[in-house]
Design a protein around this motif. Structure first.
Motif, mmCIF file in Angstrom:
data_model
loop_
_atom_site.group_PDB
_atom_site.id
_atom_site.type_symbol
_atom_site.label_atom_id
_atom_site.label_comp_id
_atom_site.label_asym_id
_atom_site.label_seq_id
_atom_site.Cartn_x
_atom_site.Cartn_y
_atom_site.Cartn_z
ATOM 1 N N PHE A 130 38.848 -18.950 83.645
ATOM 2 C CA PHE A 130 39.573 -17.688 83.644
ATOM 3 C C PHE A 130 38.761 -16.671 82.833
ATOM 4 N N ASP A 131 38.225 -15.683 83.518
ATOM 5 C CA ASP A 131 37.354 -14.710 82.851
ATOM 6 C C ASP A 131 37.953 -13.306 82.843
ATOM 7 N N THR A 132 39.292 -13.205 82.956
ATOM 8 C CA THR A 132 39.944 -11.895 82.968
ATOM 9 C C THR A 132 39.675 -11.141 81.675
ATOM 10 N N LEU A 133 39.779 -11.842 80.542
ATOM 11 C CA LEU A 133 39.545 -11.203 79.248
ATOM 12 C C LEU A 133 38.086 -10.789 79.102
ATOM 13 N N GLN A 134 37.170 -11.647 79.514
ATOM 14 C CA GLN A 134 35.753 -11.323 79.384
ATOM 15 C C GLN A 134 35.359 -10.128 80.235
ATOM 16 N N ARG A 135 35.986 -9.976 81.378
ATOM 17 C CA ARG A 135 35.663 -8.837 82.240
ATOM 18 C C ARG A 135 36.287 -7.540 81.732
ATOM 19 N N ALA A 136 37.338 -7.663 80.902
ATOM 20 C CA ALA A 136 38.038 -6.479 80.417
ATOM 21 C C ALA A 136 37.401 -5.878 79.172
ATOM 22 N N ALA B 75 20.849 -13.489 71.714
ATOM 23 C CA ALA B 75 19.660 -12.675 71.987
ATOM 24 C C ALA B 75 20.002 -11.395 72.741
ATOM 25 N N GLY B 76 21.279 -11.199 73.071
ATOM 26 C CA GLY B 76 21.681 -9.993 73.770
ATOM 27 C C GLY B 76 21.521 -10.058 75.266
ATOM 28 N N ILE B 77 21.282 -11.254 75.803
ATOM 29 C CA ILE B 77 21.137 -11.414 77.250
ATOM 30 C C ILE B 77 22.516 -11.629 77.846
ATOM 31 N N GLY C 273 33.899 -5.136 76.460
ATOM 32 C CA GLY C 273 32.534 -4.662 76.553
ATOM 33 C C GLY C 273 31.519 -5.781 76.426
ATOM 34 N N PRO C 274 30.231 -5.465 76.632
ATOM 35 C CA PRO C 274 29.182 -6.491 76.583
ATOM 36 C C PRO C 274 29.094 -7.200 75.238
ATOM 37 N N ARG C 275 29.230 -6.470 74.135
ATOM 38 C CA ARG C 275 29.109 -7.104 72.817
ATOM 39 C C ARG C 275 30.241 -8.091 72.573
ATOM 40 N N THR C 276 31.471 -7.680 72.886
ATOM 41 C CA THR C 276 32.618 -8.588 72.722
ATOM 42 C C THR C 276 32.512 -9.765 73.676
ATOM 43 N N ARG C 277 32.006 -9.535 74.869
ATOM 44 C CA ARG C 277 31.847 -10.605 75.844
ATOM 45 C C ARG C 277 30.864 -11.654 75.329
ATOM 46 N N ARG C 278 29.772 -11.203 74.740
ATOM 47 C CA ARG C 278 28.801 -12.164 74.185
ATOM 48 C C ARG C 278 29.395 -12.915 72.999
ATOM 49 N N ALA C 279 30.229 -12.216 72.194
ATOM 50 C CA ALA C 279 30.886 -12.888 71.069
ATOM 51 C C ALA C 279 31.838 -13.973 71.570
ATOM 52 N N LEU C 280 32.531 -13.710 72.671
ATOM 53 C CA LEU C 280 33.420 -14.710 73.245
ATOM 54 C C LEU C 280 32.642 -15.908 73.769
#
Length: 216
Positions: free
Chosen positions: A89-95, A169-171, A97-104
């Motif tokens: 379930f990637d609803t939260l990750q898609r909602a 690494a920010g990828i 930003g990139p920085r928060t997504r990488r933290a998740l």
């Protein structure tokens, strides 16, 4: 994009050593999964034919098929993690930003590593306990069954650590890509390959690209 398709063996020789090692390991898992499926199919189908046609059967069929099925599940889980194709379930990750997504990604990776530690410790203990216990018909130790947890825990560490490394690494490319998006991108690349029947050429290639709203 390469000008022409190359066999996987030739393409793997051009990879960096670390990437090539990961490719070879994944290839080994694929071969073992195929081998397990093949043996299971032969045993189960052969046992059914022998039972109904000749009133006989393969004595080790049930136990060996069950053992191979367990190995198949755990190896498939490792391979799916390495390919990033697990259902999730990637609803939260898609909602976010990139920085928060990488933290998740880092957070979930840390949780999975804790689970890997549990599998390694529990798998080692169960394997040690069952070294002396054997299958009634197959005659091999039950350690072959519980050893799957140990192998799974160790093998899963590498793809998870690779995901964490990429996130730190920010990828962001491919960390949370949807499976449908992957299939669509792959279909687009195949269609654009030179020599493909549906691949446009010349001016038609540009017109076709502009005419596809889903093309990226």
């Amino acid at each position: 994009m390469p000008s022409r398709w190359e066999p996987p063996s030739k393409a793997s020789r051009r990879m960096p050593p670390r990437q090539r090692a990961a490719h070879l390991i994944a290839r080994g898992f694929e071969i073992m999964i195929v081998a397990c499926l093949t043996i299971m199919g032969i045993l189960v189908f052969g046992n059914v034919v022998l039972r109904y046609a000749f009133n006989s059967g393969i004595a080790i069929s049930e136990e060996l098929s069950r053992l191979l099925f367990v190995w198949l599940i755990f190896m498939g889980a490792v391979l799916a993690s390495a390919r990033r194709i697990h259902i999730g379930f990637d609803t939260l990750q898609r909602a976010v930003g990139p920085r928060t997504r990488r933290a998740l990604v880092v957070f979930t990776g840390a949780l999975i590593l804790v689970g890997c530690g549990i599998f390694i410790v529990g798998g080692w203990r169960q394997t040690s306990i069952n070294l002396g216990n054997t299958y009634p018909v197959l005659g091999i130790s039950y350690a072959w069954l519980y050893g799957t947890a140990l192998v799974f825990g160790v093998a899963l560490i590498f793809p998870v650590c690779n995901n964490i490394r990429r996130a730190l690494a920010g990828i962001d490319d491919g960390l949370t890509e949807d499976l449908a998006d992957r299939i669509e991108s792959l279909a687009e690349r195949i269609e654009d390959e030179p020599g493909h029947p549906s691949a446009p050429t010349g001016r038609g290639a540009a017109d076709s690209k502009e005419g596809r709203p889903w093309a990226r």
